[in-house]
Design a protein around this motif. Structure first.
Motif: not given
Length: 586
Positions: A380-383, A427-440
């Motif tokens: 499954e994709t991260m998004h 976070c410097p980008s939307v992708g970094h924000v997405l990754n923080e939500i994913f990891e948390t």
């Protein structure tokens, strides 16, 4: 009368302990415990009188105290001197073994109670882990690498050696014995000892057999004692060796060759992690312990090797937890003319084969949770995973960083723990924000094997752009039990794109470090900035190698320690590393 003899023997032993220690150490108070780990039992024919300590005292003395330890050591040092004075060397050079304990248990299991196989003379060696002496008879338990077996020691058979055994052999000593095989009247298979030799005299007592070695910190700090006191610990390292052998066998069967790359490197690359720094005197320069093997293995692809792998130690100067150790073992592999889909198949093959070797099945238990390794695993994709959990589609934000941060803070603000909100702000980008939500939020929920696909390009500087979504990359991470087990890409081969990505990575790292420092308000938040306090540099030689041309390829790194944790049902990474890094002992 017997009780009086025992009392006198015990009193004589205490007097002897005091005299022995006084000659070598002044002003030391002695207390000799008559337990399985002390030398006291070796100096008397019968067990010492049992004195029941108070309940609180029994709990307080679950392990041997310092004074006990020193008194026992003094007694055993005296025994070493006495053995040498009698012409016996208590630290032998060699011993010829004919069998292991396990082999004897298998070969002679057919004997009936009371039967002795007199025609076979066997020779074994190992550590004494228990002893009982009764007048003209003594029973010892010997443990070697394979298991345990009883030693049946009789004065009539050993003659003068019997008194030597009772006087000088203590629990913890390593001995060699020769004799026949006998099954006792109680059905215990034993070596009927005809001759023995002390091969190594143990000076320190083993942990109390009734409590074992229960101090967790001491178990890791003194792993050798842990393995003696808890034999099952050694089984973890046997399984570890078996898993690594199976991984190597699987890779070689698929045509990969094993190579070795430098541990000391001039540039840090292949991942984003704080390195260990050292200084080379002759070269007059800083060097770094590698944080990944990736960039050198890719150089091998440039050189013409099409399937390579390396099993090796990685070093990251970051936090310590049940999942993280500053040094850990990985396998990284790279295959020319393939993409990340093939690495998913590779991950399934490696993990499932290791599970079959260890457990003989693909359904295993980990800390009370049933894990199914039956293929295929979820992909499954991260998004999509984030959208399922939060009802927020991060695609909709485009490049609107502030809107993404606001949504992320609302998600985190609705939870009991909001300690990661300052990381979102940095976070410097939307992708970094997405990754923080994913990891948390998402990562801890991925219990069954799951491939998380298609990571943002901003956090994947070494991965090839996705064929359909330009803001994503062809990358996956494998999660089992909420832990990342593997990370893989379709590898980036465009040298111009690679240089731009590296430069952007350096900029993002420096910007995030500055943002974290300026936004940190609490000591906990300030401590969180440490992971970004190092410098990131561009590996010019690696970019140069790409300019010579690297074939299309996929690559994967798999954490061997975490895989071993899974397959040995170990809660902490320190349980599967023989000598983990620990704090300095106060």
């Amino acid at each position: 009368m017997d009780a009086l003899k025992v009392w006198r023997a015990s009193a004589h032993l205490l007097s002897f302990a005091s005299r022995a220690a006084a000659s070598s150490r002044a002003n030391v108070s002695f207390r000799v415990r008559c337990c399985s780990s002390s030398a006291a039992s070796a100096a008397v024919d019968l067990p010492a009188p049992k004195v029941a300590p108070a309940k609180s005292d029994r709990r307080r003395r679950s392990s041997t105290s310092t004074s006990d330890r020193e008194s026992i050591r003094a007694i055993r040092l005296k025994k070493v001197e006495e053995l040498r004075s009698k012409g016996h060397e208590p630290y032998a050079y060699t011993w010829t073994k004919t069998h292991t304990a396990c082999q004897l248990q298998d070969i002679y299991s057919h004997l009936v109670q009371g039967e002795e196989c007199k025609e076979d003379l066997v020779s074994i060696a190992g550590r004494i882990v228990a002893r009982r002496a009764f007048g003209k008879l003594a029973f010892l338990t010997l443990r070697d690498d394979s298991g345990t077996i009883q030693l049946y020691c009789e004065k009539e058979s050993l003659e003068d050696q019997f008194e030597q055994l009772k006087t000088y052999v203590d629990i913890g000593d390593i001995v060699g014995v020769k004799g026949s095989i006998k099954k006792t009247e109680k059905g215990e298979l034993s070596v009927y000892v005809k001759n023995f030799e002390i091969l190594t005299k143990s000076l320190l007592p083993l942990p109390d057999k009734y409590h074992g070695l229960t101090d967790v910190d001491k178990r890791y700090r003194q792993r050798y004692v842990d393995m003696i006191a808890n034999p099952e610990v050694a089984d973890v390292f046997r399984i570890r060796a078996k898993i690594i052998s199976e991984i190597r066998r699987t890779m070689e069967s698929l045509g990969f060759i094993e190579v070795e790359t430098p541990v000391l490197q001039g540039e840090v690359g292949g991942a984003e992690a704080r390195p260990f720094v050292t200084y080379h005197n002759s070269l007059g320069r800083n060097l770094y312990l590698r944080i990944a093997t990736e960039l050198h293995l890719k150089r091998m692809l440039v050189g013409g090797l099409e399937k390579v792998f390396e099993i090796g130690r990685i070093f990251r100067n970051e936090g310590i937890s049940t999942r993280h150790n500053p040094e850990f073992t990985t396998i990284e592999m790279y295959e020319a003319y393939s993409d990340y889909q093939s690495m998913m198949n590779m991950a399934e093959e490696i993990v499932s084969q290791c599970a079959l070797v260890v457990h003989g099945k693909l359904d295993i238990d980990y800390q009370g949770i049933q894990i199914s390794l039956q293929r295929p695993w979820r992909r499954e994709t991260m998004h999509n995973l984030v959208k399922e959990a939060t009802d927020i589609d991060f695609f909709e934000f485009g490049n609107n960083l502030e809107a993404a941060k606001k949504a992320a803070k609302e998600i985190l603000g609705g939870r009991s723990e909001n300690k990661d909100s300052h990381l979102v702000e940095a976070c410097p980008s939307v992708g970094h924000v997405l990754n923080e939500i994913f990891e948390t939020i998402i990562e801890p929920t991925l219990v069954q094997p799951t491939f998380v696909l298609d990571y943002p390009i901003e956090i994947s500087p070494l991965a090839k752009p996705h064929r359909r979504y330009k803001e994503l990359t062809e990358r996956f991470e494998l999660y089992i039990c909420g832990r990342e087990i593997a990370n893989a890409f379709s590898e980036l081969t465009d040298p111009v794109d690679q240089r731009v990505r590296f430069e952007e990575q350096i900029k993002q790292h420096n910007d995030k470090r500055a943002s974290l420092v300026s936004n940190s308000k609490s000591p906990e938040e300030e401590k969180g900035t440490d992971d970004y306090s190092y410098e990131v540099s561009l590996d010019e030689d690696f970019v140069t190698s790409l300019e010579y041309g690297m074939p299309p390829a996929s690559g994967m790194g798999l954490g061997i320690d975490r895989l071993i944790m899974l397959l040995t049902n170990s809660a902490s990474i320190r349980d599967v590393i023989a000598f983990p890094v620990l704090k300095i002992q106060q």
